[in-house]
Design a protein around this motif. Structure first.
Motif, short mmCIF file in Angstrom:
data_model
loop_
_atom_site.label_atom_id
_atom_site.label_comp_id
_atom_site.label_asym_id
_atom_site.label_seq_id
_atom_site.Cartn_x
_atom_site.Cartn_y
_atom_site.Cartn_z
N VAL A 106 0.87 -1.07 0.09
CA VAL A 106 0.00 0.00 0.00
C VAL A 106 0.85 1.24 0.11
CG1 VAL A 106 -1.70 1.31 1.38
CG2 VAL A 106 -1.79 -1.40 0.97
N ARG A 107 0.58 2.00 -0.84
CA ARG A 107 1.29 3.41 -1.06
C ARG A 107 0.99 4.48 -0.09
NH1 ARG A 107 0.55 7.03 -6.26
NH2 ARG A 107 1.94 9.08 -5.69
N PHE A 108 1.83 4.85 0.75
CA PHE A 108 1.47 5.97 1.86
C PHE A 108 1.89 7.30 1.36
CE2 PHE A 108 2.50 8.36 5.51
CZ PHE A 108 1.04 8.33 6.36
N VAL A 109 1.10 8.49 1.46
CA VAL A 109 1.56 9.66 1.08
C VAL A 109 1.12 10.55 2.14
CG1 VAL A 109 1.05 11.69 -0.71
CG2 VAL A 109 1.10 9.26 -1.38
N SER A 110 1.78 11.48 2.54
CA SER A 110 1.80 12.67 3.45
C SER A 110 1.71 13.68 2.79
CB SER A 110 2.69 12.58 4.93
OG SER A 110 2.37 13.72 5.45
N VAL A 111 0.91 14.50 2.42
CA VAL A 111 0.82 15.73 1.60
C VAL A 111 1.55 16.87 2.27
CG1 VAL A 111 -0.74 17.57 0.55
CG2 VAL A 111 -1.39 15.27 0.64
N GLN A 112 1.33 17.37 3.43
CA GLN A 112 2.21 18.48 3.83
C GLN A 112 3.54 18.14 4.02
OE1 GLN A 112 0.93 21.95 4.74
NE2 GLN A 112 -0.02 21.11 2.91
N ASP A 113 3.89 17.00 4.46
CA ASP A 113 5.07 16.54 4.84
C ASP A 113 6.04 16.11 3.38
OD1 ASP A 113 5.18 16.48 7.69
OD2 ASP A 113 3.88 14.93 7.37
N ASP A 114 5.46 16.23 2.46
CA ASP A 114 5.95 15.77 0.92
C ASP A 114 6.52 14.62 0.94
OD1 ASP A 114 6.33 16.65 -1.69
OD2 ASP A 114 8.17 17.54 -1.36
N VAL A 115 5.83 13.47 1.70
CA VAL A 115 6.51 12.03 1.54
C VAL A 115 5.43 11.43 0.88
CG1 VAL A 115 7.05 10.25 3.08
CG2 VAL A 115 7.69 12.38 3.81
N ASP A 116 6.26 10.40 -0.24
CA ASP A 116 5.36 9.37 -0.73
C ASP A 116 6.29 8.30 -0.79
OD1 ASP A 116 4.10 7.58 -2.78
OD2 ASP A 116 3.94 9.43 -4.37
N THR A 117 5.81 7.12 -0.37
CA THR A 117 6.59 5.84 -0.02
C THR A 117 7.05 5.13 -1.50
OG1 THR A 117 4.76 4.58 0.22
CG2 THR A 117 5.79 5.38 2.08
N THR A 118 6.45 5.59 -2.54
CA THR A 118 7.00 4.94 -3.75
C THR A 118 8.13 5.69 -4.53
OG1 THR A 118 5.07 6.33 -5.00
CG2 THR A 118 4.44 3.98 -4.27
N SER A 119 8.50 6.99 -3.97
CA SER A 119 9.50 7.89 -4.60
C SER A 119 10.81 7.60 -3.78
CB SER A 119 9.15 9.15 -4.34
OG SER A 119 9.32 9.56 -2.87
N PRO A 120 11.90 7.80 -4.49
CA PRO A 120 12.91 7.30 -3.82
C PRO A 120 13.35 8.58 -2.58
CG PRO A 120 13.32 7.90 -6.14
CD PRO A 120 11.94 8.03 -5.84
N MET A 121 12.92 9.63 -2.47
CA MET A 121 12.92 10.65 -1.51
C MET A 121 12.06 10.03 -0.31
SD MET A 121 14.49 13.07 0.01
CE MET A 121 15.06 13.84 -1.27
N GLY A 122 10.77 9.53 -0.54
CA GLY A 122 9.93 8.79 0.29
C GLY A 122 10.57 7.63 0.79
#
Length: 219
Positions: A106-122
């Protein structure tokens, strides 16, 4: 005429989660922001969960529990939250949840923290958060040990209160000379002491078990 293959993008089943700490607050700002983000990212919101007037540190958050249950039933592809502190009770809770989402795919995104677990930064942020949780746990353990050492140095008792010697002796006596159950021994001592046993039933059970094991063992 040759048939054309479908190129439709698969639906990303997304759940949003919002939380406000008091009944006077409105979750509308969070929900509006989450829906707008989902629209821009091409995510299909299939469920919106909201906990109102529930502290972030309180264990019982019914809608968060329902969200997690839905994820475990493989009904979601993505979880969308406004900020980490609206979702998690602590760093350790966040790490456990992210680890479970990762296991479930399951992908997890926190909008205000700009974190997306599918991205390298996330993914990198996930690793940092995990390290922070380990550090938090180590610091707590270190403070507890330092506190216990300081208490011992000042001559204070550390740990559970010691059992009154007279009470322990009476429990041993009843364990040796009667076949009363742990509950009845505890009640008998409470009666003898005017209604307060001065010892927990679990301690009585431990003493009784030890005494009767000694009595029954071959010499």
């Amino acid at each position: 005429m040759a048939a054309h293959s479908s190129t439709e993008t698969p639906t990303v089943r997304t759940a949003t989660y919002a939380r406000v700490s008091t009944a006077d607050q409105s979750p509308d700002l969070q929900h509006d922001g989450l829906r707008a983000f989902a629209h821009r990212a091409g995510l299909s919101v299939v469920a919106a969960y909201t906990d109102v007037a529930v502290s972030g540190r309180k264990e019982g958050r019914p809608d968060l529990d329902r969200l997690m249950a839905s994820a475990r039933r493989r009904e979601l592809d993505c979880v969308l939250v406004w900020k980490f502190d609206r979702f998690a009770r602590s760093v350790s809770h966040l790490v456990r949840a992210l680890d479970e989402f990762d296991h479930l795919g399951v992908r997890f995104v926190s909008v205000q923290d700009d974190v997306d677990t599918t991205s390298p930064m996330g993914r990198a942020m996930f690793a940092v958060i995990g390290a922070m949780a380990e550090l938090e746990s180590a610091l707590i353990a270190e403070r507890v040990q330092a506190g216990m050492a300081a208490a011992k140095a000042r001559g204070r008792h550390v740990g559970r209160p010691a059992t009154n010697g007279d009470v322990a002796a009476r429990v041993e006596e009843l364990a040796r000379t009667t076949d009363l159950s742990v509950r009845k021994i505890h009640a008998a001592i409470a009666d003898e002491r005017g209604g307060e046993a001065g010892v927990s039933r679990s301690v009585v059970g431990r003493i009784v078990k030890e005494i009767r094991a000694d009595v029954s063992s071959p010499s």
